[in-house]
Design a protein around this motif. Sequence first.
Motif, PDB file in Angstrom:
ATOM      1  N   UNK A 289       0.853  -1.185   0.000  1.00  0.00           N
ATOM      2  CA  UNK A 289       0.000   0.000   0.000  1.00  0.00           C
ATOM      3  C   UNK A 289       0.887   1.232   0.000  1.00  0.00           C
ATOM      4  N   UNK A 290       0.264   2.408   0.070  1.00  0.00           N
ATOM      5  CA  UNK A 290       1.027   3.648   0.126  1.00  0.00           C
ATOM      6  C   UNK A 290       1.821   3.754   1.414  1.00  0.00           C
ATOM      7  N   UNK A 291       1.399   3.027   2.459  1.00  0.00           N
ATOM      8  CA  UNK A 291       2.146   3.006   3.723  1.00  0.00           C
ATOM      9  C   UNK A 291       3.178   1.885   3.759  1.00  0.00           C
ATOM     10  N   UNK A 292       2.959   0.856   2.954  1.00  0.00           N
ATOM     11  CA  UNK A 292       3.864  -0.297   2.921  1.00  0.00           C
ATOM     12  C   UNK A 292       4.351  -0.482   1.490  1.00  0.00           C
ATOM     13  N   UNK A 293       5.445   0.203   1.155  1.00  0.00           N
ATOM     14  CA  UNK A 293       5.946   0.209  -0.213  1.00  0.00           C
ATOM     15  C   UNK A 293       6.728  -1.064  -0.517  1.00  0.00           C
ATOM     16  N   UNK A 294       6.848  -1.416  -1.787  1.00  0.00           N
ATOM     17  CA  UNK A 294       7.500  -2.679  -2.147  1.00  0.00           C
ATOM     18  C   UNK A 294       9.015  -2.607  -2.079  1.00  0.00           C
ATOM     19  N   UNK A 531     -12.842   8.630 -18.803  1.00  0.00           N
ATOM     20  CA  UNK A 531     -12.384   9.961 -18.379  1.00  0.00           C
ATOM     21  C   UNK A 531     -11.070   9.847 -17.629  1.00  0.00           C
ATOM     22  N   UNK A 532     -10.338  10.947 -17.607  1.00  0.00           N
ATOM     23  CA  UNK A 532      -9.072  11.006 -16.869  1.00  0.00           C
ATOM     24  C   UNK A 532      -9.358  11.247 -15.395  1.00  0.00           C
ATOM     25  N   UNK A 533      -8.722  10.442 -14.538  1.00  0.00           N
ATOM     26  CA  UNK A 533      -8.894  10.598 -13.090  1.00  0.00           C
ATOM     27  C   UNK A 533      -7.841  11.504 -12.472  1.00  0.00           C
ATOM     28  N   UNK A 534      -6.620  11.412 -12.990  1.00  0.00           N
ATOM     29  CA  UNK A 534      -5.532  12.194 -12.383  1.00  0.00           C
ATOM     30  C   UNK A 534      -4.367  12.279 -13.343  1.00  0.00           C
ATOM     31  N   UNK A 549       1.032  -2.697  -9.404  1.00  0.00           N
ATOM     32  CA  UNK A 549       1.295  -3.856  -8.557  1.00  0.00           C
ATOM     33  C   UNK A 549       0.150  -4.845  -8.729  1.00  0.00           C
ATOM     34  N   UNK A 550       0.316  -6.059  -8.228  1.00  0.00           N
ATOM     35  CA  UNK A 550      -0.598  -7.153  -8.555  1.00  0.00           C
ATOM     36  C   UNK A 550      -2.004  -6.970  -7.973  1.00  0.00           C
ATOM     37  N   UNK A 551      -2.169  -5.999  -7.079  1.00  0.00           N
ATOM     38  CA  UNK A 551      -3.496  -5.684  -6.572  1.00  0.00           C
ATOM     39  C   UNK A 551      -4.013  -4.350  -7.103  1.00  0.00           C
ATOM     40  N   UNK A 552      -3.175  -3.639  -7.849  1.00  0.00           N
ATOM     41  CA  UNK A 552      -3.604  -2.404  -8.491  1.00  0.00           C
ATOM     42  C   UNK A 552      -3.623  -1.178  -7.615  1.00  0.00           C
ATOM     43  N   UNK A 553      -3.057  -1.248  -6.413  1.00  0.00           N
ATOM     44  CA  UNK A 553      -3.104  -0.094  -5.512  1.00  0.00           C
ATOM     45  C   UNK A 553      -1.955   0.889  -5.758  1.00  0.00           C
ATOM     46  N   UNK A 554      -0.852   0.412  -6.340  1.00  0.00           N
ATOM     47  CA  UNK A 554       0.298   1.273  -6.635  1.00  0.00           C
ATOM     48  C   UNK A 554       0.649   1.171  -8.115  1.00  0.00           C
ATOM     49  N   UNK A 555       1.173   2.269  -8.644  1.00  0.00           N
ATOM     50  CA  UNK A 555       1.665   2.304 -10.013  1.00  0.00           C
ATOM     51  C   UNK A 555       3.141   2.653  -9.969  1.00  0.00           C
ATOM     52  N   UNK A 565       9.603   5.850  -9.988  1.00  0.00           N
ATOM     53  CA  UNK A 565       8.638   6.529  -9.113  1.00  0.00           C
ATOM     54  C   UNK A 565       7.486   5.596  -8.767  1.00  0.00           C
ATOM     55  N   UNK A 566       6.924   5.787  -7.572  1.00  0.00           N
ATOM     56  CA  UNK A 566       5.754   5.036  -7.129  1.00  0.00           C
ATOM     57  C   UNK A 566       4.611   6.014  -6.904  1.00  0.00           C
ATOM     58  N   UNK A 567       3.414   5.632  -7.369  1.00  0.00           N
ATOM     59  CA  UNK A 567       2.248   6.508  -7.315  1.00  0.00           C
ATOM     60  C   UNK A 567       1.071   5.767  -6.694  1.00  0.00           C
ATOM     61  N   UNK A 568       0.243   6.500  -5.975  1.00  0.00           N
ATOM     62  CA  UNK A 568      -0.964   5.927  -5.372  1.00  0.00           C
ATOM     63  C   UNK A 568      -2.094   6.002  -6.397  1.00  0.00           C
ATOM     64  N   UNK A 569      -2.578   4.837  -6.837  1.00  0.00           N
ATOM     65  CA  UNK A 569      -3.641   4.811  -7.837  1.00  0.00           C
ATOM     66  C   UNK A 569      -5.020   4.649  -7.219  1.00  0.00           C
ATOM     67  N   UNK A 570      -5.110   4.758  -5.892  1.00  0.00           N
ATOM     68  CA  UNK A 570      -6.397   4.659  -5.199  1.00  0.00           C
ATOM     69  C   UNK A 570      -6.793   6.033  -4.658  1.00  0.00           C
ATOM     70  N   UNK A 571      -7.975   6.113  -4.034  1.00  0.00           N
ATOM     71  CA  UNK A 571      -8.472   7.344  -3.389  1.00  0.00           C
ATOM     72  C   UNK A 571      -8.637   8.498  -4.365  1.00  0.00           C
ATOM     73  N   UNK A 572      -8.928   8.184  -5.632  1.00  0.00           N
ATOM     74  CA  UNK A 572      -9.200   9.227  -6.617  1.00  0.00           C
ATOM     75  C   UNK A 572     -10.675   9.147  -6.986  1.00  0.00           C
ATOM     76  N   UNK A 573     -11.420  10.189  -6.647  1.00  0.00           N
ATOM     77  CA  UNK A 573     -12.862  10.129  -6.894  1.00  0.00           C
ATOM     78  C   UNK A 573     -13.253  10.512  -8.314  1.00  0.00           C
TER      79      UNK A 573
END
Length: 613
Positions: A289-294, A531-534, A549-555, A565-573
């Motif tokens: 996750x964004x708190x537990x990076x690979x 549509x573009x999210x971010x 990543x294999x769960x899709x939470x990080x890019x 670079x690592x990006x958070x692909x979650x929490x985008x409304x």
Amino acid sequence: FDAEKSFLKHLASKQGVDVVPPKQVLQDDYLKYMVMTKLFPESVDGESDYVTSFQELYSFVSGLIDIYREDLQRLLYPIFIYCLLDLIYVQKPSEYKEFFDVSSKLIEESAAQGRKAELEQLSKLRSEQDIDHNPVANKFWHSRASVGISEQSFDLLTRFLHDNKHYNILRILHDRLSVQLYAGIPIKSKLEPISIEDAIPVNIQNEATKANAEGIQLGLLPDTLEDKVVLTSEEDKAEKEPASRKTKRTKMVYIDNELRIKKSIPLSPWPSEIEEKFVKDITNRERITSEKLPSICCATFLNTHREMTTCHMLANEVDMAAGFADSSIQLRSLRSSKGEDDLDQMMEDELDEGELNLVPRGEAIELLGHSSAITALSSTLDEKIMFSASGDSTVRLWSLELKRCLVTFKGHSGPVWDVAACPRSPYFASAGWDSTARIWSTEHIKPLRLLVGHTADVDCVAWHPNAHYIATGSSDCTVRLWDVATGNAVRVLAGAHKHKICSLVVSPNGKLAASGSTDGSITLWDLGEAKALATFAGHHAPVWSLDFDRYGSLLASGSADSTVSLWDSTSLNGENTTIVPPLRQYETKNTPVYNVHFSRTNLLFAMAEFTSS
């Protein structure tokens, strides 16, 4: 419309109006303007010059209250550009220079990100012939900038322009801008600045409107292997909802897609040995996750003399392949040639008991066959086949067991820029210089589908995890999603990129896609909503590789600026297209990153080339 155009050309010839034959339909707007002003001068009698009109418009907008000022300020930039194009078209270079010198200073005061670079490009215009070679002018010349604006703001603007006889600006407003009105006062969430990315060619806008209205099935296949792996008790407790006693909870809950689709194309079943191996890897997969990076392993090629062109992690995730400008391909192992270390032990764990890696320790296996630079590599999940794309217009199929080329696929009429193996046999896709993508089968020598629609090179291609769609990215700055069964474009994603797209990936849950551009930007797309999210901003050079990543939470992204670079692909409304900084950026020393890859256990591999400067 054709009749009106012919009539205007006839009148133009009778009255001696010198006009250049239009190259695109939209240029007829200028043809019409030139003819009408010559034939019916009373229609523009008393019209102000462009410098005066724009200055007065700027003063009017600046004097409004905040909510209306912010709404109308967004129109100043495209109006400024279309004024410049008018002056270039009517061949008034002195007035053009005066208008640019005076008005560009006003534009710079409210400059959005990237606008100063665009103004620098516009300052180089001298004649109509320069437009085709100027990226900013060319895009607006063949396009209508699209903008949403409130009805109240639009009413204030048009009244001012009519009262002050600024008919030149009114003409631009009605003929050159695509204004979408919404009721009421301006809405804060819609007050985004307009720039070159808002100038979407009309033909692409129309195609996108039609394609994006189609329904698509983004569910996963019914035999997805994650469904066969049950959560451990610790993972189960980490979930907020308690596990049902009647229903087993699988690792699929992390992927966030419970939809399953019915297969509409023939797909090979998973070989039993591959299924067993993958299930084992999925069981050992780390949840990041964004708190537990690979953890990240960077494999760097040395002494390549800058001739490496592409890199790829083979499906066994122990060996990798690299392509070079001299048309050769090298296979190498990640295991070191001397002794053992932690990485060696990890590589041994990746291999099943009794299984041998394809490349001996410390050795390089060279594959020869192409006659031009290698542009892309991809391998099948059964670890038996590798595909290579080249500037010689071919795709080759290599046996990883025999280390030989078995088939050469010919069809593209120029360099093949990318190739991607389907997650399920027997298909693969290619993308090329000829503005097409092609879907192939290893069982046929000719392509099964020819995907036509892009207006420039197709630079990258990626498969959807359900194997029923492929995504393509192009130098025309658009991403398209194609239905494999029909060969039709079912999504056209445009407007977010200013420069050509050079990397592309679809998320494991099949709902998102990410595209990287030569300007260093990355756009996250919602495929369902089209549509573009971010926009992810942090790289300063082309983004050569992307992977979820294999769960899709990080890019993860790898770039020519020598960073990962690592990006958070979650929490985008998705309510606003926001600019997102990286969670973490890892720098290297003179080591451009060609490829990033998350293993099945969620270890991140980066593959790069060391350069002396």
